[in-house]
Design a protein around this motif. Structure first.
Motif, PDB file in Angstrom:
ATOM      1  N   GLY A  26     -47.867  19.686  33.519  1.00 22.44           N
ATOM      2  CA  GLY A  26     -46.975  20.762  33.902  1.00 22.44           C
ATOM      3  C   GLY A  26     -47.553  22.090  33.467  1.00 22.44           C
ATOM      4  N   GLY A  27     -46.738  23.130  33.539  1.00 24.84           N
ATOM      5  CA  GLY A  27     -47.214  24.460  33.208  1.00 24.84           C
ATOM      6  C   GLY A  27     -47.575  24.659  31.754  1.00 24.84           C
ATOM      7  N   PHE A  28     -47.018  23.802  30.869  1.00 27.06           N
ATOM      8  CA  PHE A  28     -47.245  23.996  29.443  1.00 27.06           C
ATOM      9  C   PHE A  28     -47.868  22.779  28.761  1.00 27.06           C
ATOM     10  CE2 PHE A  28     -44.138  27.175  30.529  1.00 27.06           C
ATOM     11  CZ  PHE A  28     -44.507  28.270  29.765  1.00 27.06           C
ATOM     12  N   GLY A  29     -48.307  21.809  29.527  1.00 25.88           N
ATOM     13  CA  GLY A  29     -48.908  20.685  28.825  1.00 25.88           C
ATOM     14  C   GLY A  29     -49.316  19.532  29.702  1.00 25.88           C
ATOM     15  N   ASN A  30     -50.133  18.672  29.115  1.00 29.92           N
ATOM     16  CA  ASN A  30     -50.555  17.420  29.733  1.00 29.92           C
ATOM     17  C   ASN A  30     -50.007  16.267  28.904  1.00 29.92           C
ATOM     18  OD1 ASN A  30     -52.325  18.824  31.585  1.00 29.92           O
ATOM     19  ND2 ASN A  30     -53.714  19.108  29.862  1.00 29.92           N
ATOM     20  N   THR A  31     -49.559  15.233  29.572  1.00 26.14           N
ATOM     21  CA  THR A  31     -49.067  14.042  28.881  1.00 26.14           C
ATOM     22  C   THR A  31     -49.943  12.860  29.261  1.00 26.14           C
ATOM     23  OG1 THR A  31     -46.812  14.918  28.942  1.00 26.14           O
ATOM     24  CG2 THR A  31     -47.059  12.583  28.420  1.00 26.14           C
ATOM     25  N   TYR A  32     -50.322  12.093  28.233  1.00 23.72           N
ATOM     26  CA  TYR A  32     -51.221  10.962  28.416  1.00 23.72           C
ATOM     27  C   TYR A  32     -50.590   9.677  27.892  1.00 23.72           C
ATOM     28  CZ  TYR A  32     -54.580  14.878  28.413  1.00 23.72           C
ATOM     29  OH  TYR A  32     -55.242  16.055  28.660  1.00 23.72           O
ATOM     30  N   VAL A  33     -51.064   8.561  28.410  1.00 27.78           N
ATOM     31  CA  VAL A  33     -50.801   7.268  27.788  1.00 27.78           C
ATOM     32  C   VAL A  33     -51.920   7.038  26.786  1.00 27.78           C
ATOM     33  CG1 VAL A  33     -50.572   4.787  28.142  1.00 27.78           C
ATOM     34  CG2 VAL A  33     -49.697   6.370  29.862  1.00 27.78           C
ATOM     35  N   VAL A  34     -51.544   6.739  25.535  1.00 24.02           N
ATOM     36  CA  VAL A  34     -52.540   6.503  24.490  1.00 24.02           C
ATOM     37  C   VAL A  34     -52.249   5.181  23.785  1.00 24.02           C
ATOM     38  CG1 VAL A  34     -52.918   8.971  24.113  1.00 24.02           C
ATOM     39  CG2 VAL A  34     -51.244   7.756  22.706  1.00 24.02           C
ATOM     40  N   THR A  35     -53.277   4.653  23.148  1.00 27.02           N
ATOM     41  CA  THR A  35     -53.136   3.440  22.349  1.00 27.02           C
ATOM     42  C   THR A  35     -53.387   3.771  20.890  1.00 27.02           C
ATOM     43  OG1 THR A  35     -53.888   2.016  24.149  1.00 27.02           O
ATOM     44  CG2 THR A  35     -54.034   1.107  21.924  1.00 27.02           C
ATOM     45  N   VAL A  37     -54.930   2.410  18.053  1.00 24.98           N
ATOM     46  CA  VAL A  37     -55.890   1.309  18.007  1.00 24.98           C
ATOM     47  C   VAL A  37     -55.680   0.401  16.806  1.00 24.98           C
ATOM     48  CG1 VAL A  37     -57.611   2.551  19.356  1.00 24.98           C
ATOM     49  CG2 VAL A  37     -57.620   2.769  16.872  1.00 24.98           C
ATOM     50  N   SER A  38     -55.090   0.925  15.738  1.00 21.10           N
ATOM     51  CA  SER A  38     -54.866   0.098  14.546  1.00 21.10           C
ATOM     52  C   SER A  38     -53.839  -0.993  14.797  1.00 21.10           C
ATOM     53  CB  SER A  38     -54.420   0.962  13.365  1.00 21.10           C
ATOM     54  OG  SER A  38     -55.412   1.894  13.008  1.00 21.10           O
ATOM     55  N   PHE A  39     -52.829  -0.668  15.614  1.00 13.56           N
ATOM     56  CA  PHE A  39     -51.733  -1.611  15.849  1.00 13.56           C
ATOM     57  C   PHE A  39     -51.684  -2.118  17.289  1.00 13.56           C
ATOM     58  CE2 PHE A  39     -50.343   1.123  12.314  1.00 13.56           C
ATOM     59  CZ  PHE A  39     -50.097   0.155  11.352  1.00 13.56           C
ATOM     60  N   ASP A  40     -52.594  -1.629  18.123  1.00 10.40           N
ATOM     61  CA  ASP A  40     -52.611  -1.987  19.544  1.00 10.40           C
ATOM     62  C   ASP A  40     -51.240  -1.727  20.179  1.00 10.40           C
ATOM     63  OD1 ASP A  40     -53.764  -2.832  21.917  1.00 10.40           O
ATOM     64  OD2 ASP A  40     -53.203  -4.926  21.618  1.00 10.40           O
ATOM     65  N   GLU A  41     -50.703  -0.539  19.917  1.00 11.89           N
ATOM     66  CA  GLU A  41     -49.403  -0.145  20.448  1.00 11.89           C
ATOM     67  C   GLU A  41     -49.574   1.033  21.409  1.00 11.89           C
ATOM     68  OE1 GLU A  41     -46.563  -1.378  16.637  1.00 11.89           O
ATOM     69  OE2 GLU A  41     -47.162   0.714  16.924  1.00 11.89           O
ATOM     70  N   THR A  42     -48.755   1.059  22.443  1.00  7.72           N
ATOM     71  CA  THR A  42     -48.837   2.087  23.477  1.00  7.72           C
ATOM     72  C   THR A  42     -47.818   3.188  23.229  1.00  7.72           C
ATOM     73  OG1 THR A  42     -49.573   0.455  25.099  1.00  7.72           O
ATOM     74  CG2 THR A  42     -48.706   2.531  25.961  1.00  7.72           C
ATOM     75  N   PHE A  43     -48.266   4.430  23.342  1.00  5.73           N
ATOM     76  CA  PHE A  43     -47.410   5.596  23.193  1.00  5.73           C
ATOM     77  C   PHE A  43     -47.722   6.597  24.303  1.00  5.73           C
ATOM     78  CE2 PHE A  43     -47.757   3.888  18.894  1.00  5.73           C
ATOM     79  CZ  PHE A  43     -46.447   3.912  18.460  1.00  5.73           C
ATOM     80  N   ALA A  44     -46.867   7.598  24.422  1.00  7.24           N
ATOM     81  CA  ALA A  44     -47.158   8.767  25.239  1.00  7.24           C
ATOM     82  C   ALA A  44     -47.555   9.896  24.287  1.00  7.24           C
ATOM     83  CB  ALA A  44     -45.953   9.178  26.069  1.00  7.24           C
ATOM     84  N   MET A  45     -48.500  10.719  24.698  1.00  4.83           N
ATOM     85  CA  MET A  45     -48.943  11.839  23.863  1.00  4.83           C
ATOM     86  C   MET A  45     -48.948  13.114  24.690  1.00  4.83           C
ATOM     87  SD  MET A  45     -52.574  12.414  21.887  1.00  4.83           S
ATOM     88  CE  MET A  45     -53.436  12.753  23.431  1.00  4.83           C
ATOM     89  N   LYS A  46     -48.274  14.127  24.192  1.00  2.00           N
ATOM     90  CA  LYS A  46     -48.181  15.403  24.890  1.00  2.00           C
ATOM     91  C   LYS A  46     -49.146  16.397  24.251  1.00  2.00           C
ATOM     92  CE  LYS A  46     -44.637  18.454  26.845  1.00  2.00           C
ATOM     93  NZ  LYS A  46     -43.174  18.695  26.944  1.00  2.00           N
ATOM     94  N   GLU A  47     -49.947  17.047  25.067  1.00  2.00           N
ATOM     95  CA  GLU A  47     -50.929  18.040  24.632  1.00  2.00           C
ATOM     96  C   GLU A  47     -50.496  19.416  25.103  1.00  2.00           C
ATOM     97  OE1 GLU A  47     -55.698  18.419  25.129  1.00  2.00           O
ATOM     98  OE2 GLU A  47     -54.572  18.311  27.011  1.00  2.00           O
TER      99      GLU A  47
END
Length: 252
Positions: A26-35, A37-47
């Protein structure tokens, strides 16, 4: 691949998170799917990344010209506040924030990954309104989320179908607190600039930027406009039209 985005495989937070793919921008950020790696868990990350103001050199975010530095710093501070507000809101129907850090010349926060779609995406995909039964299942979940938000003295200020995510199990979650404002005891709403809003979902006090008149009712109006859109696929007429014409302004 878009050079304004982090590349898949990029590691952040000292190797804690690995970027898998872009989720949205969007106009103020990028959102990614991230892992994680220590726990092999999926999150969303906003930049935090401002369209037309930021550029990228490798992974590093830069400001296009020196004159834009002040704007970038001001909006980045709002981005930090958004993450901290979300972190305080513990509710099953509000996206949770798990981490906040600075890297690559900007700021990131890590939040729940929601395996589902927004209600706006649902309307576009199906071309059909939701049934009354579906809306009746969603409404109590949204009211529960708003109760938690308002108890903290926070107004969301951008409640609409695009900011409501639905999981495959039918759970509703309120997202995107970028427009939200915090009440300061004895001082009113904290803000230093004009407020953005979405036409069709904003009440008259928000359209007129009458911040002193903001309250829980501001979000409740937006909730009503959201329900109207979900049930009809029409946008609610403007507050002025509603006041002038009453029920005759509504499209069924």
């Amino acid at each position: 691949m878009d050079n304004k985005l982090l590349q898949p495989g990029t590691m952040l937070r000292g190797g804690t998170y690995r970027v898998e793919r872009q989720l949205s921008s969007g106009g103020f950020g990028n959102t990614y799917v991230v892992t994680n790696v220590s726990f092999d868990e999926t999150f969303a990350m906003k930049e935090f990344f401002m369209k037309d103001i930021n550029m990228r050199e490798g992974a590093t975010v830069t400001v296009s010209i020196p004159d834009n530095r002040s704007t970038f710093d001001t909006q980045r501070n709002k981005f930090l506040k958004e993450a901290r507000r979300l972190r305080k809101l513990k509710n099953d129907h509000i996206v949770g924030v798990h981490d906040l850090f600075d890297e690559n010349g900007t700021t990131y926060y890590v939040m729940d990954f929601i395996d589902g779609e927004s209600l706006n995406a649902r309307l576009k995909r199906t071309g059909q309104p939701l049934s009354e039964e579906e809306v009746r299942r969603i409404l109590p979940q949204l009211l529960d989320a708003l109760e938690t938000i308002h108890q903290q003295g926070i107004w969301h200020l951008d409640l609409k179908p695009g900011n409501i995510m639905m999981t495959k199990e039918g759970k509703a979650l309120l997202i995107d607190f970028g427009a939200s404002k915090q009440m300061t005891p004895g001082e009113g709403v904290t803000t230093s600039s004009g407020l953005c809003y979405t036409p069709g979902y904003a009440p008259i006090e928000q359209i007129e930027q009458n911040i002193d008149k903001f309250g829980p009712w501001t979000d409740i109006y937006s909730l009503g406009a959201t329900l109207y859109n979900l049930l009809t696929r029409n946008s609610l007429p403007s507050p002025t039209e509603l006041m002038d014409m009453g029920e005759a302004a509504l499209q069924y």
